[in-house]
Design a protein around this motif. Structure first.
Motif, PDB file in Angstrom:
ATOM      1  N   ARG A 206       1.896   7.386  15.822  1.00  0.00           N
ATOM      2  CA  ARG A 206       3.277   7.827  16.044  1.00  0.00           C
ATOM      3  C   ARG A 206       3.397   9.341  15.876  1.00  0.00           C
ATOM      4  NH1 ARG A 206       7.988   4.775  12.885  1.00  0.00           N
ATOM      5  NH2 ARG A 206       7.093   3.117  14.174  1.00  0.00           N
ATOM      6  N   ALA A 207       2.739   9.877  14.856  1.00  0.00           N
ATOM      7  CA  ALA A 207       2.777  11.325  14.648  1.00  0.00           C
ATOM      8  C   ALA A 207       2.152  12.058  15.823  1.00  0.00           C
ATOM      9  CB  ALA A 207       2.054  11.692  13.352  1.00  0.00           C
ATOM     10  N   GLY A 208       1.081  11.500  16.386  1.00  0.00           N
ATOM     11  CA  GLY A 208       0.443  12.124  17.536  1.00  0.00           C
ATOM     12  C   GLY A 208       1.353  12.156  18.744  1.00  0.00           C
ATOM     13  N   SER A 209       2.123  11.100  18.947  1.00  0.00           N
ATOM     14  CA  SER A 209       3.057  11.068  20.068  1.00  0.00           C
ATOM     15  C   SER A 209       4.145  12.120  19.905  1.00  0.00           C
ATOM     16  CB  SER A 209       3.679   9.672  20.178  1.00  0.00           C
ATOM     17  OG  SER A 209       2.703   8.690  20.418  1.00  0.00           O
ATOM     18  N   VAL A 210       4.649  12.280  18.688  1.00  0.00           N
ATOM     19  CA  VAL A 210       5.661  13.303  18.422  1.00  0.00           C
ATOM     20  C   VAL A 210       5.091  14.692  18.665  1.00  0.00           C
ATOM     21  CG1 VAL A 210       7.099  14.344  16.625  1.00  0.00           C
ATOM     22  CG2 VAL A 210       6.905  11.852  16.783  1.00  0.00           C
ATOM     23  N   LEU A 211       3.844  14.906  18.215  1.00  0.00           N
ATOM     24  CA  LEU A 211       3.198  16.204  18.401  1.00  0.00           C
ATOM     25  C   LEU A 211       3.040  16.537  19.883  1.00  0.00           C
ATOM     26  CD1 LEU A 211       1.703  18.623  17.126  1.00  0.00           C
ATOM     27  CD2 LEU A 211      -0.394  17.255  17.225  1.00  0.00           C
ATOM     28  N   ASP A 212       2.665  15.545  20.678  1.00  0.00           N
ATOM     29  CA  ASP A 212       2.457  15.777  22.107  1.00  0.00           C
ATOM     30  C   ASP A 212       3.741  16.159  22.817  1.00  0.00           C
ATOM     31  OD1 ASP A 212      -0.222  15.259  21.877  1.00  0.00           O
ATOM     32  OD2 ASP A 212      -0.048  13.144  22.445  1.00  0.00           O
ATOM     33  N   THR A 213       4.872  15.626  22.369  1.00  0.00           N
ATOM     34  CA  THR A 213       6.126  15.837  23.093  1.00  0.00           C
ATOM     35  C   THR A 213       6.990  16.952  22.502  1.00  0.00           C
ATOM     36  OG1 THR A 213       7.215  14.133  21.755  1.00  0.00           O
ATOM     37  CG2 THR A 213       6.212  13.436  23.831  1.00  0.00           C
ATOM     38  N   ALA A 214       6.745  17.328  21.247  1.00  0.00           N
ATOM     39  CA  ALA A 214       7.667  18.238  20.572  1.00  0.00           C
ATOM     40  C   ALA A 214       7.197  19.682  20.527  1.00  0.00           C
ATOM     41  CB  ALA A 214       7.923  17.755  19.145  1.00  0.00           C
TER      42      ALA A 214
END
Length: 254
Positions: A206-214
């Motif tokens: 989940r943290a990786g997904s946030v990092l990719d989009t934010a």
């Protein structure tokens, strides 16, 4: 000397030589220049190439495996796996808290480890947290920082990811102090290492997904967060500073 002892000694020597080679390669790889160069990241060209390599490998192999693990493994089982490895980490945290003269933290780390080992099915159940005993995660890199060793330049290691010169130099000691490294046979030890990597990566999906989009530049974001955590400084970064409670690794969230 037995064959198993020789194998363990060779393994530890290989870790030490590998860390030294990585440090040498990074320091010889050149420095970033220009008005926007981050003074904490003089090895940025090398680091970005390693970041790109790790990211490619992660997307091709580790992330799909971790996603499958998360999807097919029930949450209670994943929590038990994470608790087990967290409990092993408490043993090494006890040693490092002791080396840092943090008496209360060392005591609580020891109580956590003994409680969860003997009453939590080897650490699968986190009885200590239920009892309100805090986790104080420490490693040898943070112990060096406690006694005034600065983090040094930021360094991205192949496969291992974000680090610093100080933390890379501490890797052989952390590897030796990891209870997993003492297990025999080798097949069991390697299987547990693999499970720990997959479990850790699954917890970061989940943290990786946030990092990719934010963020526009995930590399810079990852670097800045890592350095802030490892230096133990809140607010403006002060190279080499070390607060009383600074530099602690954040507890995992599952």
């Amino acid at each position: 000397m037995t064959t198993q002892t020789c194998s363990t000694t060779r393994s530890r020597s290989w870790v030490g030589r590998s860390a030294a080679l990585l440090l040498g390669a990074a320091l010889l790889s050149g420095c970033a220049t220009g008005p926007n160069a981050n003074p904490a990241d003089p090895l940025e060209p090398f680091n970005r190439s390693m970041y790109s390599f790790n990211d490619t490998l992660d997307r091709a192999v580790l992330k799909p495996v971790a996603t499958a693990y998360r999807d097919v493994t029930p949450q209670p089982v994943r929590t038990g796996v994470s608790n087990f490895f967290g409990n092993l980490g408490d043993a090494w945290s006890f040693v490092n808290n002791l080396l840092q003269f943090r008496g209360l933290e060392a005591y609580e780390s020891l109580v956590r480890f003994t409680t969860n080992t003997f009453f939590g099915l080897g650490g699968v159940l986190d009885i200590a947290s239920e009892a309100g005993i805090e986790r104080h995660k420490q490693d040898f890199g943070l112990t060096l920082g406690r006694w005034g060793v600065p983090t040094g330049p930021y360094l991205v290691l192949p496969l291992l990811g974000p680090s610093t010169v100080r933390d890379t130099a501490a890797l052989p000691v952390d590897s030796w102090g990891n209870p997993l490294g003492q297990l025999d046979p080798v097949e069991v030890r390697n299987s547990l290492y693999g499970l720990r990597i997959v479990d850790k990566r699954a917890s970061l999906l989940r943290a990786g997904s946030v990092l990719d989009t934010a963020t526009l530049d995930p590399y810079s974001f990852t670097r800045d967060v890592y350095l802030k955590v490892r230096s133990g400084v809140s607010g403006a970064r002060d190279e080499g500073a070390y607060e009383e409670n600074g530099g602690k690794l954040p507890d995992d969230e599952y």
